[in-house]
Design an enzyme around this catalytic site. Sequence first.
Site, PDB file in Angstrom:
ATOM      1  N   SER A 189      -1.764 -11.312 -11.775  1.00 23.26           N
ATOM      2  CA  SER A 189      -1.630  -9.842 -11.764  1.00 23.26           C
ATOM      3  C   SER A 189      -1.334  -9.270 -10.385  1.00 23.26           C
ATOM      4  O   SER A 189      -0.749  -8.196 -10.271  1.00 23.26           O
ATOM      5  CB  SER A 189      -2.910  -9.211 -12.321  1.00 23.26           C
ATOM      6  OG  SER A 189      -4.050  -9.692 -11.630  1.00 23.26           O
ATOM      7  N   GLU A 204      -8.153   8.429  -9.897  1.00 19.17           N
ATOM      8  CA  GLU A 204      -9.402   7.866  -9.381  1.00 19.17           C
ATOM      9  C   GLU A 204      -9.074   6.456  -8.915  1.00 19.17           C
ATOM     10  O   GLU A 204      -8.124   5.843  -9.388  1.00 19.17           O
ATOM     11  CB  GLU A 204     -10.462   7.820 -10.484  1.00 19.17           C
ATOM     12  CG  GLU A 204     -10.423   6.588 -11.392  1.00 19.17           C
ATOM     13  CD  GLU A 204      -9.166   6.463 -12.230  1.00 19.17           C
ATOM     14  OE1 GLU A 204      -8.555   7.499 -12.555  1.00 19.17           O
ATOM     15  OE2 GLU A 204      -8.785   5.315 -12.556  1.00 19.17           O
ATOM     16  N   LYS A 209       0.024  -2.746 -11.192  1.00 19.12           N
ATOM     17  CA  LYS A 209      -0.359  -1.341 -11.393  1.00 19.12           C
ATOM     18  C   LYS A 209       0.813  -0.372 -11.240  1.00 19.12           C
ATOM     19  O   LYS A 209       0.843   0.671 -11.864  1.00 19.12           O
ATOM     20  CB  LYS A 209      -1.486  -0.954 -10.431  1.00 19.12           C
ATOM     21  CG  LYS A 209      -2.803  -1.590 -10.813  1.00 19.12           C
ATOM     22  CD  LYS A 209      -3.973  -0.877 -10.172  1.00 19.12           C
ATOM     23  CE  LYS A 209      -5.287  -1.373 -10.732  1.00 19.12           C
ATOM     24  NZ  LYS A 209      -5.635  -2.737 -10.263  1.00 19.12           N
TER      25      LYS A 209
HETATM   26  C1  LIG Z   1      -6.645  -3.477 -10.696  1.00 20.82           C
HETATM   27  C2  LIG Z   1      -6.306  -4.895 -10.812  1.00 20.82           C
HETATM   28  C3  LIG Z   1      -6.711  -5.666 -11.923  1.00 20.82           C
HETATM   29  C4  LIG Z   1      -7.613  -5.131 -12.998  1.00 20.82           C
HETATM   30  O1  LIG Z   1      -7.074  -4.101 -13.749  1.00 20.82           O
HETATM   31  P1  LIG Z   1      -6.560  -4.292 -15.239  1.00 20.82           P
HETATM   32  O2  LIG Z   1      -6.330  -2.897 -15.691  1.00 20.82           O
HETATM   33  O3  LIG Z   1      -7.631  -4.980 -16.008  1.00 20.82           O
HETATM   34  O4  LIG Z   1      -5.321  -5.093 -15.187  1.00 20.82           O
HETATM   35  C5  LIG Z   1      -6.303  -6.977 -12.015  1.00 20.82           C
HETATM   36  N1  LIG Z   1      -5.546  -7.545 -11.054  1.00 20.82           N
HETATM   37  C6  LIG Z   1      -5.143  -6.849  -9.960  1.00 20.82           C
HETATM   38  C7  LIG Z   1      -4.316  -7.541  -8.942  1.00 20.82           C
HETATM   39  C8  LIG Z   1      -5.510  -5.505  -9.806  1.00 20.82           C
HETATM   40  O5  LIG Z   1      -5.102  -4.842  -8.722  1.00 20.82           O
END
Ligand SMILES: *Cc1c(COP(=O)(O)O)cnc(C)c1O
Length: 397
Positions: free
Chosen positions: A378, A112, A90
Amino acid sequence: MKTYQVDENGYYGEFGGAYIPEILHQCVMDLQKAYLEVLNSESFKMEYAQLLRDYVGRPSPLYYAKRLSEKYGCRMYLKREDLDHTGAHKINNTVGQILLARRMGKTRIIAETGAGQHGVATATVCALMNMECIVYMGKTDVERQHINVQKMKMLGATVIPVISGNMTLKDATNEAIRDWCCHPVDTFYIIGSTVGPHPYPDMVARLQSVISKEIREQLLEKEGRDYPDTLIACVGGGSNAAGTIYHYIDDERVRLILAEAGGKGIDSGMSAATIQLGRKGIIHGARTLVMQNEDGQIEEPYSVSAGLDYPGIGPVHANLVAAKRATVLAVDDDEALEAAFELTRLEGIIPALESAHALGTLPKIKFCPDELVVLTVSGRGDKDMDAYITYFNQKYK
Ligand SMILES: *Cc1c(COP(=O)(O)O)cnc(C)c1O
């Protein structure tokens, strides 16, 4: 040439657009006019690249997961967004948007947040740039995500608990939009995923596209070719997936697999599988697939993973699935938890629960022995230890 990228009107096929209140018209038009010029300018590119390198810690490694590859019979690389500053992808987006906000002369940042991950990433860059930061968060989430609230406050942000509706993410988003309507001139709204009115989905995808840019370079170096056979990522709103596939979206040699949160099962009534359960509608200023009841009221999604329980989906992904360019698989809570433990035991990497949904697709996919696969991790699992401990105690005691 056919493309799955955004068109000049802000649409992906029939999805996307900007459905906004009149009062935000000028402000969204200004953003539509400014974003490409700024993102493509040399001064932005230099400052952004420098912060991604020295502050975020990029490039993130592309790691060959030997034991995972052996288990699933393919050649599997993990794109390690879990190693980014603040623990997830993010931050790539918030760094970019705050640089844009400054160049547009904005002085006040709003955001948000649901689980609090985007709130922390926004509060972090506001501290870095010495800008006022207001984060809207449903009261239920404030209580559930105590540590992230403390982090945001420590970073200097004001966290406003929202008490309308179910007091979760969609209510926080409504409140952020309301704030934006009251302060359209001085305020920049940092949206945390590939959602919202055009240009947000395209802007966020571009800011996250550093992921696929690096995959290209790293694969070329490690494998002598710059594309994989298969890409896998989880989707909440869709930003890490959009970044993972960005440079391959029109390259039909590359198979795209998206993992959405099945919750307790897509037919259980407790799910966040928006692509499979959603119908066309408008949410947060965009036309996309929305989880809604017969009256068009948004239904509360459920997932063990707080980052995936969003009732909409990025318009780019809605279109990719409608056009059959991407495959979507629902991964249930238990499958994701199992996958998180598997990665931890096989590779010594504790993933975020969201990322565990991407890993949870692996038993559902047929691979060829030499297939080159890149799966994006992610985020890291520190924030999810309570869920992991509960699962571990149920399963192994
Ligand atoms: C917020 C988050 C997501 C989901 O958000 P996307 O916009 O779909 O990427 C996925 N993995 C992690 C670790 C997150 O913090």
